[in-house]
Write an enzyme that holds these catalytic residues in place. Sequence first.
Site, PDB file in Angstrom:
ATOM      1  N   LYS A 216       0.835  -1.212   0.000  1.00  0.00           N
ATOM      2  CA  LYS A 216       0.000   0.000   0.000  1.00  0.00           C
ATOM      3  C   LYS A 216       0.864   1.255   0.000  1.00  0.00           C
ATOM      4  O   LYS A 216       1.978   1.289   0.530  1.00  0.00           O
ATOM      5  CB  LYS A 216      -0.963  -0.028   1.200  1.00  0.00           C
ATOM      6  CG  LYS A 216      -2.031  -1.130   1.059  1.00  0.00           C
ATOM      7  CD  LYS A 216      -3.430  -0.633   0.775  1.00  0.00           C
ATOM      8  CE  LYS A 216      -4.305  -1.725   0.166  1.00  0.00           C
ATOM      9  NZ  LYS A 216      -5.378  -2.183   1.037  1.00  0.00           N
ATOM     10  N   ARG A 252      -4.190 -10.258   3.405  1.00  0.00           N
ATOM     11  CA  ARG A 252      -4.380 -10.192   1.951  1.00  0.00           C
ATOM     12  C   ARG A 252      -3.105  -9.617   1.346  1.00  0.00           C
ATOM     13  O   ARG A 252      -2.794  -8.446   1.550  1.00  0.00           O
ATOM     14  CB  ARG A 252      -5.596  -9.310   1.648  1.00  0.00           C
ATOM     15  CG  ARG A 252      -5.963  -9.218   0.187  1.00  0.00           C
ATOM     16  CD  ARG A 252      -7.177  -8.310   0.001  1.00  0.00           C
ATOM     17  NE  ARG A 252      -7.584  -8.225  -1.379  1.00  0.00           N
ATOM     18  CZ  ARG A 252      -7.006  -7.426  -2.276  1.00  0.00           C
ATOM     19  NH1 ARG A 252      -6.036  -6.628  -1.928  1.00  0.00           N
ATOM     20  NH2 ARG A 252      -7.417  -7.422  -3.531  1.00  0.00           N
TER      21      ARG A 252
HETATM   22  C1  7PJ Z   1      -8.129  -4.389  -0.007  1.00  0.00           C
HETATM   23  C2  7PJ Z   1      -9.119  -5.128  -0.666  1.00  0.00           C
HETATM   24  C3  7PJ Z   1      -8.058  -4.472   1.422  1.00  0.00           C
HETATM   25  C4  7PJ Z   1      -9.907  -6.020   1.323  1.00  0.00           C
HETATM   26  C5  7PJ Z   1      -7.981  -3.972  -2.103  1.00  0.00           C
HETATM   27  C6  7PJ Z   1      -4.969  -4.153  -3.876  1.00  0.00           C
HETATM   28  C7  7PJ Z   1      -5.799  -2.953  -3.585  1.00  0.00           C
HETATM   29  N1  7PJ Z   1      -9.998  -5.942  -0.011  1.00  0.00           N
HETATM   30  N2  7PJ Z   1      -9.015  -4.848  -1.980  1.00  0.00           N
HETATM   31  N3  7PJ Z   1      -8.962  -5.298   2.030  1.00  0.00           N
HETATM   32  N4  7PJ Z   1      -7.416  -3.694  -0.926  1.00  0.00           N
HETATM   33  N5  7PJ Z   1     -10.749  -6.794   2.010  1.00  0.00           N
HETATM   34  O1  7PJ Z   1      -5.215  -4.859  -4.876  1.00  0.00           O
HETATM   35  O2  7PJ Z   1      -4.041  -4.402  -3.091  1.00  0.00           O
HETATM   36  O3  7PJ Z   1      -7.253  -3.829   2.100  1.00  0.00           O
HETATM   37  S1  7PJ Z   1      -7.532  -3.280  -3.649  1.00  0.00           S
END
Ligand code: 7PJ
Length: 271
Positions: A216, A252
């Site tokens: 991030k 994630r």
């Molecule tokens: C997140 C996500 C997160 C959850 C993205 C990327 C950015 N879903 N989707 N939590 N970030 N649950 O592809 O890293 O922080 S989009």
Amino acid sequence: MRPPIEERFPRPAVMGVVNVTPDSFSDGGVNFRPEDAVASAHGMVEEGAVIVDVGGESTRPGSAGVSAEEELRRVVPVLEELDGVPVSIDTAKAEVARRALDLGAELVNDVTALRGDPELAEVVASSGAYLCLMHMRGEPRTMQNDPTYEDVTAEVASFLEERLRFAVDAGIPEERICLDPGFGFGKTVEQNFELLGRLGEIVALGRPVLVGLSRKRSLGRILGDPEATTGPLSASLAAAVEAYERGAAIFRVHDVREHVEALTVAAAVPR
Ligand code: 7PJ
């Protein structure tokens, strides 16, 4: 019947990110071709991911949405080839979730926390799928325009508590739901770090906590580049371990092997 989410994904559990998009901030479209996405997903499972999160719509800061048709065009060919791989579908659309669940997905990762599509709650409830409810201030197109909070952690916690109540009232058992503070979704660098430091207050809501800190931009910015749109692996690992320390359960991430190794070491420390 599925076991409670904390039994299905004991902490620390690593979720691999497979963005089937041409424009994600963090992986720049490397998995836009279905065969590449499928190969990535298999590789992530070999490296220790317990589930892969497949998404066809970018939610990076500034991005606009895509239609359900386009999302389906992107993810269906991937899901059709992922037999045997545990899948999470990253979508806010009922139609996309329904198709993904039919193709074997077991978790719906909805960054709108059931605010995006009024029909999604029923799709999740009737399928018995797991659900991730994430906090986001605003929408991706505008969310980084000067977000302000009185107390970011308290506001995220009360939002997640309210969305958990909403989901349970819609017929989704609490034991199938995890919560996510939504790092980077309508938060400044300072607010993201405040939230990470006080993650225990989100864990105290009583549901497993999923965190997305991997690559991030706040990580790149804390390292001194005020224009960073991404952060390095080293910083992602530090952030993941800090989150684990405070009780996070599901991570994630884009770099599965390294996170599995770092979190295995963190988990081996007696406490
Ligand atoms: C997140 C996500 C997160 C959850 C993205 C990327 C950015 N879903 N989707 N939590 N970030 N649950 O592809 O890293 O922080 S989009």
